[in-house]
Motif scaffolding. Structure first.
Motif, PDB file in Angstrom:
ATOM      1  N   PHE A 104      28.895  25.914 -73.094  1.00 35.13           N
ATOM      2  CA  PHE A 104      27.700  25.253 -73.637  1.00 35.13           C
ATOM      3  C   PHE A 104      27.200  26.055 -74.839  1.00 35.13           C
ATOM      4  N   PRO A 105      27.928  26.002 -75.934  1.00 34.76           N
ATOM      5  CA  PRO A 105      27.591  26.855 -77.092  1.00 34.76           C
ATOM      6  C   PRO A 105      26.208  26.590 -77.674  1.00 34.76           C
ATOM      7  N   LYS A 106      25.634  25.414 -77.429  1.00 32.71           N
ATOM      8  CA  LYS A 106      24.308  25.094 -77.959  1.00 32.71           C
ATOM      9  C   LYS A 106      23.213  25.269 -76.908  1.00 32.71           C
ATOM     10  N   GLY A 107      23.542  25.919 -75.813  1.00 33.85           N
ATOM     11  CA  GLY A 107      22.581  26.039 -74.719  1.00 33.85           C
ATOM     12  C   GLY A 107      21.681  27.251 -74.795  1.00 33.85           C
ATOM     13  N   GLN A 108      21.773  28.026 -75.850  1.00 34.00           N
ATOM     14  CA  GLN A 108      20.966  29.243 -75.955  1.00 34.00           C
ATOM     15  C   GLN A 108      19.494  28.892 -76.191  1.00 34.00           C
ATOM     16  N   LYS A 109      18.603  29.563 -75.435  1.00 35.42           N
ATOM     17  CA  LYS A 109      17.165  29.334 -75.563  1.00 35.42           C
ATOM     18  C   LYS A 109      16.428  30.668 -75.544  1.00 35.42           C
ATOM     19  N   THR A 110      15.157  30.617 -75.873  1.00 32.86           N
ATOM     20  CA  THR A 110      14.312  31.809 -75.840  1.00 32.86           C
ATOM     21  C   THR A 110      13.160  31.572 -74.873  1.00 32.86           C
ATOM     22  N   TYR A 111      12.974  32.498 -73.940  1.00 30.69           N
ATOM     23  CA  TYR A 111      11.867  32.442 -72.992  1.00 30.69           C
ATOM     24  C   TYR A 111      11.122  33.772 -73.032  1.00 30.69           C
ATOM     25  N   LYS A 112       9.840  33.697 -72.688  1.00 32.92           N
ATOM     26  CA  LYS A 112       9.045  34.914 -72.564  1.00 32.92           C
ATOM     27  C   LYS A 112       9.123  35.374 -71.108  1.00 32.92           C
ATOM     28  N   VAL A 113       9.655  36.577 -70.900  1.00 37.09           N
ATOM     29  CA  VAL A 113       9.823  37.142 -69.557  1.00 37.09           C
ATOM     30  C   VAL A 113       9.094  38.473 -69.512  1.00 37.09           C
ATOM     31  N   ASN A 114       8.106  38.563 -68.643  1.00 43.64           N
ATOM     32  CA  ASN A 114       7.297  39.784 -68.533  1.00 43.64           C
ATOM     33  C   ASN A 114       6.763  40.235 -69.891  1.00 43.64           C
ATOM     34  N   GLY A 115       6.324  39.251 -70.673  1.00 43.07           N
ATOM     35  CA  GLY A 115       5.699  39.565 -71.948  1.00 43.07           C
ATOM     36  C   GLY A 115       6.652  39.772 -73.100  1.00 43.07           C
ATOM     37  N   GLN A 116       7.950  39.679 -72.860  1.00 44.62           N
ATOM     38  CA  GLN A 116       8.929  39.897 -73.922  1.00 44.62           C
ATOM     39  C   GLN A 116       9.750  38.631 -74.149  1.00 44.62           C
ATOM     40  N   ASP A 117      10.091  38.361 -75.405  1.00 48.23           N
ATOM     41  CA  ASP A 117      10.949  37.220 -75.724  1.00 48.23           C
ATOM     42  C   ASP A 117      12.401  37.589 -75.464  1.00 48.23           C
ATOM     43  N   LEU A 118      13.039  36.802 -74.607  1.00 47.10           N
ATOM     44  CA  LEU A 118      14.457  37.007 -74.308  1.00 47.10           C
ATOM     45  C   LEU A 118      15.238  35.777 -74.752  1.00 47.10           C
ATOM     46  N   LYS A 119      16.342  36.021 -75.429  1.00 47.45           N
ATOM     47  CA  LYS A 119      17.170  34.935 -75.952  1.00 47.45           C
ATOM     48  C   LYS A 119      18.500  34.924 -75.218  1.00 47.45           C
ATOM     49  N   GLY A 120      18.932  33.747 -74.768  1.00 40.22           N
ATOM     50  CA  GLY A 120      20.207  33.652 -74.072  1.00 40.22           C
ATOM     51  C   GLY A 120      20.339  32.348 -73.321  1.00 40.22           C
ATOM     52  N   TRP A 121      21.257  32.333 -72.383  1.00 39.49           N
ATOM     53  CA  TRP A 121      21.486  31.179 -71.518  1.00 39.49           C
ATOM     54  C   TRP A 121      20.864  31.490 -70.156  1.00 39.49           C
ATOM     55  N   PHE A 122      20.006  30.604 -69.648  1.00 31.70           N
ATOM     56  CA  PHE A 122      19.252  30.858 -68.428  1.00 31.70           C
ATOM     57  C   PHE A 122      19.656  29.866 -67.339  1.00 31.70           C
ATOM     58  N   ALA A 123      19.740  30.353 -66.110  1.00 30.39           N
ATOM     59  CA  ALA A 123      20.156  29.507 -64.994  1.00 30.39           C
ATOM     60  C   ALA A 123      19.210  28.332 -64.796  1.00 30.39           C
ATOM     61  N   LEU A 124      17.914  28.516 -65.053  1.00 26.62           N
ATOM     62  CA  LEU A 124      16.958  27.442 -64.788  1.00 26.62           C
ATOM     63  C   LEU A 124      17.111  26.251 -65.729  1.00 26.62           C
TER      64      LEU A 124
END
Length: 751
Positions: A104-124
């Motif tokens: 899923f090459p276009k599945g990368q997203k950015t979420y805020k986790v514990n106050g930090q922005d994390l970029k990647g592929w997430f199980a949810l």
């Protein structure tokens, strides 16, 4: 898939230590532990043997259970899909541990986790069906095996519980994040009924409090996990370092704490241990168990451990002051053997079996080789044999040094650069040679510890001891060794023919002077790669002669063995001549030891080192398993090592005696078993077999006579002038003779 499982089953049953029957438990003495409850520390496998296989795959978990001591705990790091399924993966992002970026090459997203922005592929962002049907696991640490990548499915929590591990640990890292996205780890646990879950850990106080009543009813232990001291705990918004100051408050919602190992034994910037903190004692006083994380054989921690992972575990459980209650590790067999086999191993315990522990330049993994401190450390470490590589100074003093060239292991190049010369018969590069310096000049140099893997991977050896110790003369070495043990290696031909230095005669004279040639309580081993050198010591009955075979061989035909027997009683063989390596895997085993033993020839294997980079994956990146493989698996009569403490501890452990029934044994790895688990197309290409030892390679021409330097100097002739008495007739013969005599030595070992 069926073929894959059958191969793995064979691997499990042939390669690892299955627990013996409970009735045999009495074979090991009862140990007193300084844990909270006085029981043996627990071993927690982070995703099974994640040091070999992708974390939490079925193979990693199965092998961990089969190869570790009874009572192992399997740990799963919980992640959640968008439809509420629980899966076991090392990180909230899937990209580094699965094949999802390519699927899923276009599945990368950015979420805020514990106050930090994390970029990647997430199980949810994916359903359980999408994950299980399409995505497979990969090794998330690049220095570990990659041949199993893309072959194993992701495990659901229920999959791991289904194999009924002795104990199960669920790590819930990101409850607050999942709750923000309407996924509840607590509700997921309640759907499981907490069945089969022994431990639940989390770095979030709110989550642990929310499941406290359920945990009490199911008798599940709750463990509060500490992160970096300066990180913020999500529920209280306090730093973990601040929470640490009030351990009694943690007892209100948890039965234990999980901390990075540096919380207990901190390490300074130079990678040496600092004094232990009081964390374990303070936690035990508060009624809390303490579990330590961050253990991996292939991630060296402190120079204090000499690259021996078992030594690190022992530091946490057998220091005489405290013991943690368990480890979280990527290599559970190593933690198991440290606890079951090596802990409380006090005093000079007798060795199991007859194999000798022979040093390579003394304890040269800890000190500069061939120095007084390297020899003292080797004796303290219990070596049976210590070695002196004999060189000669310009003024005829015999001394111990690994090579005639002093540049690599002394400060000679900086001090005597103008004296550097080229000697093609010895080596292709320039060097500062011992026979061109007086003994006084050599004594003015500082020894330097050698790090064989510094160029390849940047691994250095004990920098605090970089220049420690003093050079040792042969006479002083023999005096020291008379009550202990000794070995030696020297270059005879070049010095004899061109420099007028007869080292063989010097060695004979020194041995006679020390009376070791008349000893009956010590046997003397003379080692050389040249049969004519060994012939020079044939007349002394106490001497055992050892032929050094410094090239890889794949077989030892009877004709070659018979020829060896004419000149030697034992052989020193490269480890790659006994176990063949392909892509850092043990690919096959030769019959060299068996063939030598048929001819009544003892076999010593060299050189064994502790650094994980030199150890096959099959040995769990653990030098102890490599020793077990060569000693118990191949039946060698001695191991030549730069870390004698590791070999001696193994041989003094009851777990090294495979003839005894006991709860746990350190079994040798079976070559070829691990690599066969991978898909054929992923396996490294097979190497061409090494040639068999040829009988003609055993026979060498006589040593050149010692040149008469006084006569040469008087006449102005060069020692190698054509036709000159006492010289080799032609350059071709000289080179042939020199290449055949590059390693000659003597060894002393107590019976």
């Amino acid at each position: 898939m069926l073929r894959f499982l059958i191969l793995f089953s064979l691997f499990i049953h042939s390669c690892v230590a299955a627990p013996k029957a409970p009735a045999a438990a009495a074979a090991l003495p009862t140990k007193k532990w300084l844990t909270l409850n006085g029981q043996e520390p627990g071993v927690v496998a982070r995703g099974g043997i994640s040091g070999l296989f992708p974390e939490s795959c079925a193979l990693a978990n199965d092998l961990a259970i089969s190869s570790s001591s009874p009572g192992l705990t399997i740990l799963c790091n919980l992640q959640m899909t968008n439809d509420g399924a629980g899966i076991c993966l090392p990180d909230i992002r899937l990209d580094n541990a699965t094949t999802i970026p390519t699927l899923f090459p276009k599945g990368q997203k950015t979420y805020k986790v514990n106050g930090q922005d994390l970029k990647g592929w997430f199980a949810l962002d994916y359903s359980a069906d999408t994950i299980f049907s399409n995505v497979s696991l990969v090794q998330n640490i690049y220095s570990r095996p990659s041949i199993f990548d893309g072959q194993m499915p992701i495990s659901a929590v229920e999959d791991v519980l289904g194999i009924k591990p002795p104990k199960f640990w669920l790590s819930v890292q990101n409850d607050a994040f999942y709750m923000e996205h309407k996924l509840s780890p607590a509700e997921y646990l309640r759907s499981l009924g907490f069945r089969g879950i022994t431990f639940i850990s989390s770095p979030e106080i709110g989550f642990l409090k929310s499941i406290g009543r359920d945990a009490v009813m199911s008798k599940t232990k709750l463990i509060f996990e500490f992160k970096d001291p300066e990180a913020m705990e999500p529920t209280t918004n306090k730093k973990y370092s601040e929470i640490l100051q009030n351990l009694a408050a943690i007892k209100a919602f948890a039965s234990g704490v999980l901390v990075p190992k540096g919380y207990i034994w901190p390490i300074d910037s130079a990678k040496y241990l600092k004094p232990a903190t009081t964390l374990v004692a303070d936690a035990h006083k508060a009624g809390l168990e303490v579990y330590a994380s961050g253990f991996a054989n292939d991630m060296p921690a402190s120079f204090n451990y000499s690259y021996d992972p078992s030594a690190e575990y022992l530091q946490f459980v057998d220091n005489g002051q405290f013991s943690v209650d368990g480890f979280i590790t990527d290599f559970p067999p190593t933690a198991s053997q440290a606890i079951t086999c090596f802990s409380h191993q006090k005093g000079n315990l007798p060795k199991a079996g007859h194999a000798l522990v022979i040093t390579h330049n003394g304890a040269s993994g800890d000190y500069p080789g061939c120095t007084d401190l390297a020899y003292q450390k080797a004796v303290e470490d219990g070596a049976d044999v210590i070695d002196c590589s004999v060189q000669m100074s310009k003024d005829g003093i015999a001394f111990c040094h690994d090579s005639a060239d002093l540049t690599a292991s002394t400060t000679a190049m900086a001090t005597f650069m103008s004296r550097a010369t080229s000697v093609p018969e010895i080596q292709p590069t320039n060097g500062v040679f011992s026979y061109d310096l007086t003994w006084a000049e050599i004594q003015s140099l500082k020894p330097q510890i050698q790090s064989p893997f510094i160029t390849k991977v940047g691994i250095t050896r004990n920098p605090a001891n970089k220049n420690a110790g003093k050079f040792v003369t042969l006479d002083d070495f023999l005096k020291f060794s008379k009550e202990k043990a000794v070995t030696g290696v020297l270059n005879a031909a070049y010095l004899a023919s061109k420099k007028g230095l007869g080292i063989v005669d010097a060695v004979k004279s020194a041995l006679t002077k020390s009376t070791l040639d008349k000893q009956t309580t010590q046997r003397v081993l003379i080692q050389s790669d040249d049969s004519s050198v060994l012939a020079g010591f044939e007349a002394v009955p106490p001497y055992t002669r050892v032929l050094s075979i410094d090239k890889e061989i794949g077989d030892a035909p009877k004709a070659s063995v018979d020829e060896i027997k004419k000149h030697a009683d034992a052989v020193n063989i490269l480890r790659s001549s006994l176990v063949t390596i392909s892509g850092s895997f043990a690919a096959g085993k030769t019959n060299v030891v068996e063939e030598m033993h048929k001819g009544n020839i003892s076999v010593y294997v060299s050189v064994l080192r502790n650094e994980y980079i030199s150890i096959a994956f099959d040995y769990f990146s653990d030098p102890t398993v490599e020793f077990a493989t060569f000693i118990a698996g191949n039946g060698v009569d001695g191991v030549i090592t730069e870390f004698p403490a590791t070999a001696t501890r193994y041989l003094r452990s009851p777990c090294s005696d495979l003839d005894k029934e006991q709860p746990y044994a350190i079994l040798p790895a079976e070559a070829g078993s691990l690599i066969s688990v991978a898909n054929k197309e992923a396996q490294p290409p097979a190497s061409a077999p090494s040639p068999p030892l040829d009988a003609k390679d055993v026979i060498d021409p006589p040593l050149p006579p010692v040149a008469n330097m006084a006569a040469n100097n008087a006449t102005g002739a060069t020692p190698n002038a054509p036709g000159h008495s006492g010289s080799i007739a032609t350059t071709a013969n000289l080179c042939l003779s020199l290449l055949a005599i590059l390693a000659m030595g003597f060894l002393f070992a107590t019976e």
